[in-house]
Design an enzyme around this catalytic site. Structure first.
Site, PDB file in Angstrom:
ATOM      1  N   TYR A 178     -14.134 -20.843  56.131  1.00  0.00           N
ATOM      2  CA  TYR A 178     -14.133 -19.421  56.428  1.00  0.00           C
ATOM      3  C   TYR A 178     -13.189 -18.721  55.473  1.00  0.00           C
ATOM      4  O   TYR A 178     -12.376 -19.358  54.809  1.00  0.00           O
ATOM      5  CB  TYR A 178     -13.734 -19.153  57.891  1.00  0.00           C
ATOM      6  CG  TYR A 178     -12.268 -19.315  58.187  1.00  0.00           C
ATOM      7  CD1 TYR A 178     -11.748 -20.539  58.568  1.00  0.00           C
ATOM      8  CD2 TYR A 178     -11.402 -18.228  58.073  1.00  0.00           C
ATOM      9  CE1 TYR A 178     -10.398 -20.687  58.838  1.00  0.00           C
ATOM     10  CE2 TYR A 178     -10.049 -18.366  58.338  1.00  0.00           C
ATOM     11  CZ  TYR A 178      -9.552 -19.605  58.723  1.00  0.00           C
ATOM     12  OH  TYR A 178      -8.217 -19.739  58.976  1.00  0.00           O
ATOM     13  N   CYS A 179     -13.331 -17.386  55.390  1.00  0.00           N
ATOM     14  CA  CYS A 179     -12.437 -16.640  54.508  1.00  0.00           C
ATOM     15  C   CYS A 179     -12.027 -15.343  55.194  1.00  0.00           C
ATOM     16  O   CYS A 179     -11.448 -15.374  56.262  1.00  0.00           O
ATOM     17  CB  CYS A 179     -13.086 -16.402  53.153  1.00  0.00           C
ATOM     18  SG  CYS A 179     -14.750 -15.715  53.240  1.00  0.00           S
ATOM     19  N   ARG A 180     -12.322 -14.194  54.584  1.00  0.00           N
ATOM     20  CA  ARG A 180     -11.829 -12.935  55.158  1.00  0.00           C
ATOM     21  C   ARG A 180     -12.795 -12.278  56.109  1.00  0.00           C
ATOM     22  O   ARG A 180     -12.493 -11.240  56.695  1.00  0.00           O
ATOM     23  CB  ARG A 180     -11.485 -11.958  54.028  1.00  0.00           C
ATOM     24  CG  ARG A 180     -10.306 -12.405  53.204  1.00  0.00           C
ATOM     25  CD  ARG A 180     -10.185 -11.610  51.937  1.00  0.00           C
ATOM     26  NE  ARG A 180      -9.165 -12.194  51.080  1.00  0.00           N
ATOM     27  CZ  ARG A 180      -9.214 -12.230  49.749  1.00  0.00           C
ATOM     28  NH1 ARG A 180     -10.261 -11.698  49.131  1.00  0.00           N
ATOM     29  NH2 ARG A 180      -8.272 -12.771  49.048  1.00  0.00           N
ATOM     30  N   CYS A 184     -16.770 -11.197  52.749  1.00  0.00           N
ATOM     31  CA  CYS A 184     -15.970 -11.868  51.731  1.00  0.00           C
ATOM     32  C   CYS A 184     -16.802 -13.033  51.227  1.00  0.00           C
ATOM     33  O   CYS A 184     -17.533 -13.669  51.972  1.00  0.00           O
ATOM     34  CB  CYS A 184     -14.665 -12.343  52.348  1.00  0.00           C
ATOM     35  SG  CYS A 184     -13.665 -13.321  51.227  1.00  0.00           S
TER      36      CYS A 184
END
Lengths: 224, 224
Positions: A178-180, A184
């Site tokens: 996962y990221c932002r 993202c």
DNA sequence: GTTATAATCAATTAATCAATTGAATATCAA
DNA sequence: TTGATATTCAATTGATTAATTGATTATAAC
């Protein structure tokens, strides 16, 4: 002109200071980055892919509207949000846009279609699997964002250092990156690379903001 | 340019459609009015004190951003918010501005100082006094806003018809007037007029939005 | 002091925007 | 059909705004 009208004009003019400050795609991107944690002008410029001078100007617009504040650390100037409320405000804009502008879903679908088969996993499923240890979770944002807050149990694996971590990752167990958040692209790129190397990788759309907004726990600092 | 960047730009561009739409004092005023209830272009133009053509253009900007929607009623076109969420969004902007921009408080204080001694009463006090019948509450907004939602027990007395109601108002009992909220001047004007005629009048700062936001009841339609 | 680096400032250009005016369209009623 | 009214459209003006460029300031290391 009546004094009532002058007063009204003055008040709405003030309201518009806030809205004018966020009326630019680049400034929204900068705010989004700052929602993840504080940063120097250079970092912000690099991540938003604009010149330093341009970033500096945009940041000053945000500062004049009191949405961000600065602090000098030696030769660097660190920008941060002027409060959690500003982050909430940005999330409100995001949510409103998602729900009112069908174009966003369309743009996202189009982008994801161009990425090689990309499954994704939802919050609830992930949380259950993390709990039972059935999955490895990677936070592929920069390390400072990880430290500012991450999903409990997630490993800090910034995307530019992903290669170094490859051999320590499980080849049989599922990996979730996962990221932002949904807009993202870091997790998309990470999953793409991992799958290319033969890993079982999927992406989770949510970022820490979405996770937190659901009342789910967030770990601050390093994992024990 | 990388596809990830193109995608990001496209997404933030969409977010900015929303924020650009609200990046104008006049459009914020129009949104504020629409938070009180639906209206025709003419009514909106009159209340915001701009030309009909200008109002029409601003409204179309809001419509393209899907913040408002329209419906034709014969020769009239009625504008309304595209959902409760838009009203909440406006309230968020207002709150953010109030809390981050000290100028607003200053402007308000200055305006109220120029009004003849103007007491005001808070929500809790008012509610208690209404319950015990110790006070007469006037909603001095236009009748259609009253019908769209008002404080229980309040009388519908649009400011331009205040004169006609003067003889039916109590001269001994306290009268509380409210309008659209702290930045609306209707109640200020009503109280000023009432005090000039010898009534015991005070203003409540809150409007129906603030009242509702506190979880307090709101009556829709006419009073029984 | 000199130098290197981070950030800001100042000046320019092209683009966008707000408000005004007068014309055009849409609906209804006579 | 004609006329009246509400709204929108189109064209113009002056005012803001975004991005670029090169120069300037502020700090820390030497």
């Amino acid at each position: 002109m009546k004094s009532g009208r002058r007063y009204k004009n003055a008040v709405y003019e003030q309201f518009a200071r806030i809205t004018k400050a966020v009326a630019s795609p680049k400034r929204l991107e900068l705010l989004d980055l700052l929602c993840q944690g504080e940063r120097t002008v250079e970092e912000l410029a690099k991540q938003a892919e604009i010149s330093v001078a341009n970033a500096s100007q945009h940041l000053q617009v945000l500062r004049v509207a009191r949405l961000v504040e600065t602090e000098r650390h030696g030769v660097f100037i660190v920008y941060r949000l002027a409060g959690q409320r500003v982050c909430d405000f940005f999330q409100t804009i995001k949510t409103l846009a998602e729900q009112h502008l069908a174009e966003i879903e369309q743009i996202t679908r189009q982008y994801l279609q161009n990425q090689p088969d990309l499954e994704s996993v939802d919050r609830e499923t992930l949380r259950e699997r993390v709990r039972t240890g059935a999955v490895t979770v990677l936070d592929v944002r920069p390390a400072e964002e990880y430290r500012a807050g991450h999903i409990p149990g997630a490993l800090c694996v910034p995307i530019e250092r992903l290669d170094q971590y490859l051999q320590s990752l499980p080849t049989e167990q599922e990996i979730v990156a996962y990221c932002r958040g949904p807009y993202c692209v870091l997790a998309v790129e990470a999953v793409s690379k991992l799958k290319g190397k033969g890993f079982l990788a999927v992406r989770m759309e949510d970022g820490v903001q979405e996770w937190r907004a659901q009342g789910l726990p967030v770990t601050i600092g390093e994992e024990p």
